[in-house]
Motif scaffolding. Structure first.
Motif, PDB file in Angstrom:
ATOM      1  N   LEU A   1      -8.661   6.008   1.203  1.00  0.00           N
ATOM      2  CA  LEU A   1      -8.022   4.795   0.679  1.00  0.00           C
ATOM      3  C   LEU A   1      -9.025   3.911  -0.053  1.00  0.00           C
ATOM      4  O   LEU A   1      -8.694   3.296  -1.070  1.00  0.00           O
ATOM      5  CB  LEU A   1      -7.364   4.019   1.823  1.00  0.00           C
ATOM      6  CG  LEU A   1      -6.149   4.706   2.477  1.00  0.00           C
ATOM      7  CD1 LEU A   1      -5.684   3.930   3.704  1.00  0.00           C
ATOM      8  CD2 LEU A   1      -5.015   4.865   1.483  1.00  0.00           C
ATOM      9  N   LYS A   2     -10.259   3.857   0.458  1.00  0.00           N
ATOM     10  CA  LYS A   2     -11.299   3.080  -0.219  1.00  0.00           C
ATOM     11  C   LYS A   2     -11.537   3.616  -1.627  1.00  0.00           C
ATOM     12  O   LYS A   2     -11.667   2.853  -2.594  1.00  0.00           O
ATOM     13  CB  LYS A   2     -12.607   3.130   0.584  1.00  0.00           C
ATOM     14  CG  LYS A   2     -12.643   2.217   1.800  1.00  0.00           C
ATOM     15  CD  LYS A   2     -13.990   2.333   2.484  1.00  0.00           C
ATOM     16  CE  LYS A   2     -14.067   1.436   3.712  1.00  0.00           C
ATOM     17  NZ  LYS A   2     -15.373   1.573   4.402  1.00  0.00           N
TER      18      LYS A   2
ATOM     19  N   THR B   1     -10.881   1.699  -5.122  1.00  0.00           N
ATOM     20  CA  THR B   1     -11.940   1.555  -6.118  1.00  0.00           C
ATOM     21  C   THR B   1     -11.456   1.989  -7.500  1.00  0.00           C
ATOM     22  O   THR B   1     -11.682   1.299  -8.501  1.00  0.00           O
ATOM     23  CB  THR B   1     -13.165   2.401  -5.718  1.00  0.00           C
ATOM     24  OG1 THR B   1     -13.664   1.948  -4.455  1.00  0.00           O
ATOM     25  CG2 THR B   1     -14.269   2.292  -6.769  1.00  0.00           C
ATOM     26  N   GLU B   2     -10.769   3.152  -7.541  1.00  0.00           N
ATOM     27  CA  GLU B   2     -10.250   3.653  -8.818  1.00  0.00           C
ATOM     28  C   GLU B   2      -9.203   2.707  -9.393  1.00  0.00           C
ATOM     29  O   GLU B   2      -9.169   2.442 -10.597  1.00  0.00           O
ATOM     30  CB  GLU B   2      -9.647   5.051  -8.624  1.00  0.00           C
ATOM     31  CG  GLU B   2     -10.642   6.126  -8.242  1.00  0.00           C
ATOM     32  CD  GLU B   2     -11.742   6.276  -9.274  1.00  0.00           C
ATOM     33  OE1 GLU B   2     -11.418   6.259 -10.479  1.00  0.00           O
ATOM     34  OE2 GLU B   2     -12.916   6.412  -8.887  1.00  0.00           O
ATOM     35  N   LEU B   3      -8.330   2.189  -8.535  1.00  0.00           N
ATOM     36  CA  LEU B   3      -7.291   1.270  -8.994  1.00  0.00           C
ATOM     37  C   LEU B   3      -7.894  -0.040  -9.502  1.00  0.00           C
ATOM     38  O   LEU B   3      -7.430  -0.605 -10.502  1.00  0.00           O
ATOM     39  CB  LEU B   3      -6.296   0.984  -7.866  1.00  0.00           C
ATOM     40  CG  LEU B   3      -5.375   2.148  -7.483  1.00  0.00           C
ATOM     41  CD1 LEU B   3      -4.586   1.809  -6.218  1.00  0.00           C
ATOM     42  CD2 LEU B   3      -4.419   2.479  -8.621  1.00  0.00           C
ATOM     43  N   ASN B   4      -8.930  -0.514  -8.820  1.00  0.00           N
ATOM     44  CA  ASN B   4      -9.589  -1.749  -9.259  1.00  0.00           C
ATOM     45  C   ASN B   4     -10.271  -1.560 -10.616  1.00  0.00           C
ATOM     46  O   ASN B   4     -10.285  -2.472 -11.451  1.00  0.00           O
ATOM     47  CB  ASN B   4     -10.609  -2.201  -8.220  1.00  0.00           C
ATOM     48  CG  ASN B   4      -9.946  -2.905  -7.045  1.00  0.00           C
ATOM     49  OD1 ASN B   4      -8.872  -3.493  -7.189  1.00  0.00           O
ATOM     50  ND2 ASN B   4     -10.572  -2.842  -5.881  1.00  0.00           N
ATOM     51  N   LYS B   5     -10.847  -0.363 -10.826  1.00  0.00           N
ATOM     52  CA  LYS B   5     -11.462  -0.066 -12.123  1.00  0.00           C
ATOM     53  C   LYS B   5     -10.407  -0.119 -13.230  1.00  0.00           C
ATOM     54  O   LYS B   5     -10.622  -0.703 -14.292  1.00  0.00           O
ATOM     55  CB  LYS B   5     -12.102   1.320 -12.102  1.00  0.00           C
ATOM     56  CG  LYS B   5     -13.412   1.403 -11.330  1.00  0.00           C
ATOM     57  CD  LYS B   5     -13.964   2.820 -11.411  1.00  0.00           C
ATOM     58  CE  LYS B   5     -15.238   2.970 -10.604  1.00  0.00           C
ATOM     59  NZ  LYS B   5     -15.749   4.363 -10.648  1.00  0.00           N
ATOM     60  N   ALA B   6      -9.275   0.533 -12.959  1.00  0.00           N
ATOM     61  CA  ALA B   6      -8.201   0.559 -13.954  1.00  0.00           C
ATOM     62  C   ALA B   6      -7.664  -0.840 -14.200  1.00  0.00           C
ATOM     63  O   ALA B   6      -7.385  -1.228 -15.345  1.00  0.00           O
ATOM     64  CB  ALA B   6      -7.083   1.484 -13.484  1.00  0.00           C
ATOM     65  N   LYS B   7      -7.555  -1.624 -13.140  1.00  0.00           N
ATOM     66  CA  LYS B   7      -7.060  -3.000 -13.258  1.00  0.00           C
ATOM     67  C   LYS B   7      -8.025  -3.838 -14.095  1.00  0.00           C
ATOM     68  O   LYS B   7      -7.611  -4.626 -14.957  1.00  0.00           O
ATOM     69  CB  LYS B   7      -6.894  -3.604 -11.863  1.00  0.00           C
ATOM     70  CG  LYS B   7      -6.367  -5.044 -11.858  1.00  0.00           C
ATOM     71  CD  LYS B   7      -6.125  -5.489 -10.413  1.00  0.00           C
ATOM     72  CE  LYS B   7      -5.608  -6.930 -10.360  1.00  0.00           C
ATOM     73  NZ  LYS B   7      -6.616  -7.917 -10.779  1.00  0.00           N
TER      74      LYS B   7
END
Length: 281
Positions: free
Chosen positions: A84-85, A89-95
């Motif tokens: 999940l971490k 991290t990947e979602l935050n990068k995309a965001k």
């Protein structure tokens, strides 16, 4: 207690409860007087635990391993926490990238310059191989599409309409190992093929999905298998027509060829995905 009472105590649907039972995660006893399942409070607690762990993204196999004692719950949760971490991290990068792009007043596809946001382009592609590698097997998604199913079903209907008037009153539906027809039915049964495609999609498909939905590409696999079965129906229909007119004699060869082609495409696609995935390591 009955399954209806379990639904009331857990707040879960009957299909969820039945699925956990089918996967042998719970094993309720049977009422000797009527043969119905008799759920205990222990079963209810297990059902709630299983459903809760599923909401955390823990797979059925991992839950089964925990229940059987092969794995420790703490270590399973630690592994899931790390997964999940990584996802966060990947979602935050995309965001972050989306927010950066939205800072421009007149952003458009025509004016989009990737290098402005991604200085190290090749490194960026490597970082996102997990996403990009799926594009290498787009034909699998094409084969597994609703459009493909509709096309196969339509072809089944068209074949029936075209050849119906030319067929004899009875057509073969079963053949022996030597290729001779051993069972004949009214030629009207040629229209059972498009009906079979509809049955496969809307009645059989949900059962296939239950078996594979835990797979990351479970939906694609379900669609692929559904269309594969419909393709077999279409091939059988065409063979029946060709056999009636004396063009071909052995259905085994036709079905073997169908299977070889479709399984070959799936194998090549999955191997290609695996090879491209290992390049990142």
């Amino acid at each position: 207690m009955t399954i209806k009472e379990v639904e009331g105590k857990t707040g879960l649907s009957r299909s969820n409860i039945r699925f956990y039972e089918k996967e042998k995660l719970i094993e309720p006893s049977r009422n000797e007087s009527n043969g119905y399942r008799d759920y205990s409070e222990y079963d209810v607690e297990n059902i709630k635990k299983i459903a809760y762990l599923r909401t955390l993204g823990i797979s059925i196999e991992e839950i089964r391993s925990v229940i059987s004692g092969k794995s420790e719950l703490k270590k399973t949760i630690e592994r899931q926490n790390e997964i999940l971490k990584d996802q966060i991290t990947e979602l935050n990068k995309a965001k972050f990238m989306c927010e950066k792009m939205l800072e421009e007043e007149n952003i458009s596809y025509e004016k989009l310059q990737i290098e402005k946001y991604v200085p190290e382009l090749y490194g960026y592609w490597e970082e996102y191989q997990t996403v990009l590698k799926l594009d290498s097997v787009s034909f699998l998604y094409l084969w597994g599409s609703r459009i493909t199913w509709a096309a196969i079903t339509t072809l089944c209907l068209i074949v029936g309409l075209i050849f119906y008037s030319e067929l004899p009153s009875e057509i073969p539906v079963q053949w022996n190992s030597g290729g001779a027809a051993v069972s004949l039915v009214s030629k009207k049964y040629i229209f059972i093929c498009p009906v079979a495609c509809i049955i496969i999609r809307y009645l059989l498909k949900p059962f296939i999905y239950v078996k594979v939905y835990m797979n990351p590409r479970g939906e694609m696999i379900t669609e692929y298998l559904t269309n594969y079965l419909c393709f077999i129906v279409l091939s059988t229909e065409i063979f029946s027509v060709l056999f009636t007119f004396g063009v071909v004699k052995n259905i085994v060869t036709l079905l073997f060829a169908d299977s070889a082609v479709l399984i070959g495409l799936l194998t090549v696609g999955l191997v290609k995905m695996e090879l491209r995935g290992t390049k990142k390591l």
